[in-house]
Enzyme design. Sequence first.
Site, PDB file in Angstrom:
ATOM      1  N   LYS A 115      47.017  81.634 103.121  1.00 47.73           N
ATOM      2  CA  LYS A 115      45.928  80.718 102.783  1.00 47.73           C
ATOM      3  C   LYS A 115      46.461  79.386 102.276  1.00 47.73           C
ATOM      4  O   LYS A 115      45.884  78.330 102.504  1.00 47.73           O
ATOM      5  CB  LYS A 115      45.050  81.372 101.703  1.00 47.73           C
ATOM      6  CG  LYS A 115      43.576  81.415 102.060  1.00 47.73           C
ATOM      7  CD  LYS A 115      42.829  82.017 100.892  1.00 47.73           C
ATOM      8  CE  LYS A 115      41.420  82.379 101.287  1.00 47.73           C
ATOM      9  NZ  LYS A 115      40.734  83.091 100.223  1.00 47.73           N
ATOM     10  N   LYS A 194      35.601  90.300 101.435  1.00 48.04           N
ATOM     11  CA  LYS A 194      35.298  90.740 100.069  1.00 48.04           C
ATOM     12  C   LYS A 194      34.580  89.641  99.284  1.00 48.04           C
ATOM     13  O   LYS A 194      34.857  88.460  99.472  1.00 48.04           O
ATOM     14  CB  LYS A 194      36.633  91.081  99.390  1.00 48.04           C
ATOM     15  CG  LYS A 194      36.533  91.622  97.979  1.00 48.04           C
ATOM     16  CD  LYS A 194      37.894  92.071  97.482  1.00 48.04           C
ATOM     17  CE  LYS A 194      38.705  90.971  96.852  1.00 48.04           C
ATOM     18  NZ  LYS A 194      38.426  90.644  95.475  1.00 48.04           N
ATOM     19  N   LYS A 197      35.537  86.352  93.049  1.00 47.38           N
ATOM     20  CA  LYS A 197      35.059  85.495  91.966  1.00 47.38           C
ATOM     21  C   LYS A 197      35.650  84.086  92.025  1.00 47.38           C
ATOM     22  O   LYS A 197      35.209  83.199  91.298  1.00 47.38           O
ATOM     23  CB  LYS A 197      35.236  86.151  90.605  1.00 47.38           C
ATOM     24  CG  LYS A 197      36.599  86.324  90.038  1.00 47.38           C
ATOM     25  CD  LYS A 197      36.396  87.147  88.772  1.00 47.38           C
ATOM     26  CE  LYS A 197      37.566  87.282  87.848  1.00 47.38           C
ATOM     27  NZ  LYS A 197      38.884  87.180  88.380  1.00 47.38           N
TER      28      LYS A 197
HETATM   29  N1  AQP Z   1      34.210  92.522  95.936  1.00 41.43           N
HETATM   30  C1  AQP Z   1      34.681  93.466  95.118  1.00 41.43           C
HETATM   31  N2  AQP Z   1      34.230  94.732  95.217  1.00 41.43           N
HETATM   32  C2  AQP Z   1      34.709  95.689  94.400  1.00 41.43           C
HETATM   33  N3  AQP Z   1      35.626  95.484  93.424  1.00 41.43           N
HETATM   34  C3  AQP Z   1      36.105  94.229  93.280  1.00 41.43           C
HETATM   35  N4  AQP Z   1      37.005  93.676  92.437  1.00 41.43           N
HETATM   36  C4  AQP Z   1      37.117  92.354  92.716  1.00 41.43           C
HETATM   37  N5  AQP Z   1      36.296  92.013  93.727  1.00 41.43           N
HETATM   38  C5  AQP Z   1      35.654  93.163  94.102  1.00 41.43           C
HETATM   39  C6  AQP Z   1      37.722  94.390  91.391  1.00 41.43           C
HETATM   40  O1  AQP Z   1      37.474  93.708  90.160  1.00 41.43           O
HETATM   41  C7  AQP Z   1      38.637  93.808  89.322  1.00 41.43           C
HETATM   42  C8  AQP Z   1      39.024  92.422  88.867  1.00 41.43           C
HETATM   43  O2  AQP Z   1      39.590  91.703  89.931  1.00 41.43           O
HETATM   44  P1  AQP Z   1      40.044  90.201  89.901  1.00 41.43           P
HETATM   45  O3  AQP Z   1      40.064  89.666  88.519  1.00 41.43           O
HETATM   46  O4  AQP Z   1      41.295  90.085  90.701  1.00 41.43           O
HETATM   47  O5  AQP Z   1      38.817  89.554  90.683  1.00 41.43           O
HETATM   48  P2  AQP Z   1      38.661  89.029  92.160  1.00 41.43           P
HETATM   49  O6  AQP Z   1      37.221  88.781  92.411  1.00 41.43           O
HETATM   50  O7  AQP Z   1      39.378  89.949  93.107  1.00 41.43           O
HETATM   51  O8  AQP Z   1      39.446  87.683  91.985  1.00 41.43           O
HETATM   52  P3  AQP Z   1      39.640  86.505  93.004  1.00 41.43           P
HETATM   53  O9  AQP Z   1      40.747  85.669  92.433  1.00 41.43           O
HETATM   54  O10 AQP Z   1      38.378  85.852  93.346  1.00 41.43           O
HETATM   55  O11 AQP Z   1      40.028  87.248  94.303  1.00 41.43           O
HETATM   56  P4  AQP Z   1      41.366  87.495  94.981  1.00 41.43           P
HETATM   57  O12 AQP Z   1      42.440  87.536  93.902  1.00 41.43           O
HETATM   58  O13 AQP Z   1      41.178  88.808  95.680  1.00 41.43           O
HETATM   59  O14 AQP Z   1      41.470  86.308  95.891  1.00 41.43           O
HETATM   60  C9  AQP Z   1      39.719  94.484  90.157  1.00 41.43           C
HETATM   61  O15 AQP Z   1      39.768  95.850  89.816  1.00 41.43           O
HETATM   62  C10 AQP Z   1      39.233  94.303  91.563  1.00 41.43           C
HETATM   63  O16 AQP Z   1      39.705  95.325  92.412  1.00 41.43           O
END
Ligand code: AQP
Length: 329
Positions: A115, A194, A197
Site C-alpha cells: 500500500k 475488512k 478503523k
Molecule cells: N473488521 C473487523 N472485524 C473483526 N475484528 C476486527 N478487528 C479489527 N477490525 C476488525 C480486531 O480489532 C482488534 C483491534 O485491531 P486494530 O487496533 O489493529 O484495528 P484495525 O481496525 O484492524 O486497525 P486499522 O489500522 O484500521 O487496520 P489495519 O491495521 O488492519 O490496516 C484486533 O483484535 C483486530 O483483529
Amino acid sequence: MKKTMITGVQPTGNFTLGNYIGAIKNFVNLQKSHDSFIFIADLHGLTTYQEPAKINKTILDLAAIYLACGVDPKETNFFVQSKVDEHCVLGFLIAFQCRVGELSRMTQYKAKKEKSGGSVDLGLLIYPTLMAADILLYDAEVVPVGSDQRQHIEITRDLGERVNKKYGGMFKLPDYYISKYGHRIMNLQNPLEKMNKSAPADDKGTIFVLDDVKITRKKIKAAVTDNDNKIKYDEKNKPGISNLIIILAILRDVTISDIEKEFENSNYGEFKEVVANEVERFLLDFQAKYQKIRESDELIKILQAGEKEARKRAQAKLETVKTKMGIMI
Ligand code: AQP
C-alpha cells in the site's frame, strides 16, 4: 486456576463496530472467567506518526470506549501499554529470537508495504515481536482477536516456544480466541474488504461507534448487497448480505439460522431497516455510557490501578526471563 487472557487495541483511527464485534465483545464475555488484562496499545500506534499533542486525548477516548463496551475494571486489569516499560524490554529480547524472513512473510506487513509503495518503517516489520512480548509477559493463554491477527498469535507461539527450548521453559504459549462468526466484519460498501478503523471519517462503508446514528442508518441502508433479494447466509456468493446477517445475529446474540428463519419472507429493504434499528439501539446505549464515563474523573484512576497490577506482574516475569538468559548478576 483461571487462565490469563489479554488483548489490546491501538489508539489510532476511529473505533469501529468491527473492532467491537471481532475483539472486545469476546473479551467482555470472557473477562469474569479469566485472569484478565486489556491494554491500550499506544506503542504499536507509534509505528505510524501520531501528533504528540493529541495522543493523551486519544488514549482517554479509547479507554472510555472500552469501558462503555463493557470492560469491567473490577474483573480486568486495564492499562496503557507504554506505562509498563517491561513491554519494550521484553520486545527487544524477543526480537533477537526472530528471523527477518519470518517477519517479512507476515500478511499484514506485506499488505501495508504494498500500500505504501514498497518503503516502510522498521516498526511495521517488528510490530509482531512487540505484540509477542505483550502476550508472553503475562503468560497469557487466551487472546481474543479478529482473524486479521491470527498470524501474529501464531508467531507469538513460535517465538515463545523457541525461547523456552533455548533457555528453559519460561513462557506459557497463547492461543487465539477467534469467534466462528464476526471475526472479520466487512466494509459495507466493499464487502470483500475488512472494515478498518483507519478508514477516512466520511467512509460510507465503515460504522464508527461514535457516529451520529442518523449517519449509521444511511450507511446500512446503502450497504452493497446483490440482486437475489433472499436473506440467506452465503459468504462467498452473497458477502454483503452475509455481513449484515452476522452483524444482526451478534448484536442480538442469536444464531445465523435464527436470522434466516425470521427473515425468510422479507426483502432486502425490510431487512436493512431491522439491522439499522438494531445498530441504532446498540449505538445509542453505547454512546450514552461513553459520554458519562469520558466526563468522569474515574477514568484515570482506573488506568492507574490497572497499571500497578500489570507492572507488578510484568516486572516479576521480566526478572525470570533475564535470569534464564543470564543477564542478571
Ligand atoms: N473488521 C473487523 N472485524 C473483526 N475484528 C476486527 N478487528 C479489527 N477490525 C476488525 C480486531 O480489532 C482488534 C483491534 O485491531 P486494530 O487496533 O489493529 O484495528 P484495525 O481496525 O484492524 O486497525 P486499522 O489500522 O484500521 O487496520 P489495519 O491495521 O488492519 O490496516 C484486533 O483484535 C483486530 O483483529
